[in-house]
Design an enzyme around this catalytic site. Structure first.
Site, PDB file in Angstrom:
ATOM      1  N   SER A 131       0.835  -1.198   0.000  1.00 16.07           N
ATOM      2  CA  SER A 131       0.000   0.000   0.000  1.00 16.07           C
ATOM      3  C   SER A 131       0.875   1.255   0.000  1.00 16.07           C
ATOM      4  CB  SER A 131      -0.974  -0.046   1.185  1.00 16.07           C
ATOM      5  OG  SER A 131      -2.004   0.887   1.032  1.00 16.07           O
ATOM      6  N   ASP A 153      -9.940  -3.418  -5.868  1.00 12.20           N
ATOM      7  CA  ASP A 153      -9.438  -2.779  -4.647  1.00 12.20           C
ATOM      8  C   ASP A 153     -10.297  -1.553  -4.327  1.00 12.20           C
ATOM      9  OD1 ASP A 153      -7.983  -1.266  -2.758  1.00 12.20           O
ATOM     10  OD2 ASP A 153      -6.060  -1.970  -3.543  1.00 12.20           O
ATOM     11  N   HIS A 204      -8.038  -4.949  -1.164  1.00 11.41           N
ATOM     12  CA  HIS A 204      -6.852  -4.188  -0.790  1.00 11.41           C
ATOM     13  C   HIS A 204      -6.018  -5.019   0.183  1.00 11.41           C
ATOM     14  CE1 HIS A 204      -4.483  -0.529  -0.433  1.00 11.41           C
ATOM     15  NE2 HIS A 204      -4.385  -0.785   0.869  1.00 11.41           N
TER      16      HIS A 204
END
Length: 327
Positions: A144, A272, A300
């Site tokens: 991320s 996502d 995600h």
């Protein structure tokens, strides 16, 4: 790479994001305790780095993981990669971004999605230590926020990156920060994910203000109800950006992927919730060193597999195998 197929009992991007983080199995066996080192930064601050040292003869690879927003070495993905590294006989390290190791850092700054200079300093120190102790190659993965920052480092380093790491991978990185910021700031995302992040980010910011009175406007921070407003008050000005738009523009990895000169795997699920599928790079937008893997499902940093409650070991195995084979 073989495509990822989500379990039938785990439909949709939100479930594929939330369930793995909270309930899926991370490892087959209990992980050993991390060994923590505290490093003094060039500006007199500190970061904490957690290590798992493999048994056996050197040289052996070191897998370095850069965590996501408000993550740590105890995040579900970090422990899943720790399990993978232990099974492979690799050394493993999780550097914590400033303020994420359980103790507030000292300097009038925190961390951000484009923090490539911090990434570079951490990797260089790890590389120097391994060069003096007979360590093997270094491989780096970012998740991320950490994935975007790692790619920004590879982009800025260019040819020189190969002197430090052999290959890099990003997972669920918001490569277009403006698109990701807009997505997380509306609807269900705003109600759930934005609220969750701000619940820890605001107290940390207020602790930073107590350390450094006058650093930012307290009332404006308290009034921030999305990441755009928070970044405008805190993240952008503390790290040398004009405002949120400047930060999101200059911090995004997507426009510079063609500059990467080491093997790089970029993993993003099309569903996502944080990273809109239409914002993802296409093969024609990246250089020859970049491999895109964009499965339809996964959420995600989810990618759960198996029967309920499922496990999250599959993604580290696929990404780790790619890193191991990258030349």
């Amino acid at each position: 790479m073989q495509d990822y197929v989500a379990p039938r009992w785990l439909p949709g991007g939100h479930l594929q994001t939330i369930w793995p983080a909270l309930w899926a199995r991370r490892a087959d066996a209990p992980l050993p305790d991390y060994r923590r080192e505290r490093w003094t930064t060039p500006d007199g601050d500190f970061i904490d780095v957690d290590f798992l040292d493999a048994a056996g003869a050197r040289p052996r690879p070191l897998l370095v993981l850069f965590h996501g927003l408000e993550g740590s070495s105890r995040s579900h993905y970090a422990e899943a990669f720790a399990s993978f590294a232990a099974a492979r006989g690799w050394d493993y390290a999780v550097p914590h971004f400033r303020g994420c190791s359980g103790e507030i850092n000292l300097a009038p700054r925190a961390y951000h999605s484009g923090d490539f200079e911090e990434i570079g300093w951490i990797l260089a120190r790890l590389r120097a230590h391994r060069d003096t102790t007979g360590g093997g190659p270094m491989l780096a993965v970012g998740v991320s926020l950490g994935g975007n920052a790692l790619l920004r480092w590879a982009e800025e380093a260019g040819e020189a990156a190969a002197k430090t790491v052999r290959a890099v991978a990003s997972i669920s990185a918001p490569l277009d920060l403006a698109a990701g910021g807009a997505a997380i700031g509306r609807g269900f995302n705003r109600l759930v994910y934005t609220r969750m992040f701000l619940a820890t980010m605001k107290p940390k910011a207020l602790a930073k203000l107590a350390q450094h009175p006058g650093l930012f406007d307290r009332e404006r921070l308290l009034a921030a109800h999305d990441l755009y407003a928070f970044d405008n008050v805190f993240t952008a000005p503390l790290h040398g950006f004009r405002d949120t738009d400047d930060y999101w523009t200059r911090g995004s990895a997507k426009p510079h992927l063609h500059a990467i000169r080491i093997p790089a795997l970029v993993v993003n699920a099309v569903n996502d919730p944080f990273v809109p599928g239409e914002s993802l790079p296409r093969q024609g937008e990246v250089g020859d060193h970049v491999t895109l893997w964009q499965p339809a499902h996964g959420g995600h940093v989810g990618f759960a597999m198996g029967l309920p409650p499922g496990h999250v070991r599959g993604l580290p195995e696929r990404v780790g195998a790619w890193l191991a084979g990258a030349e």
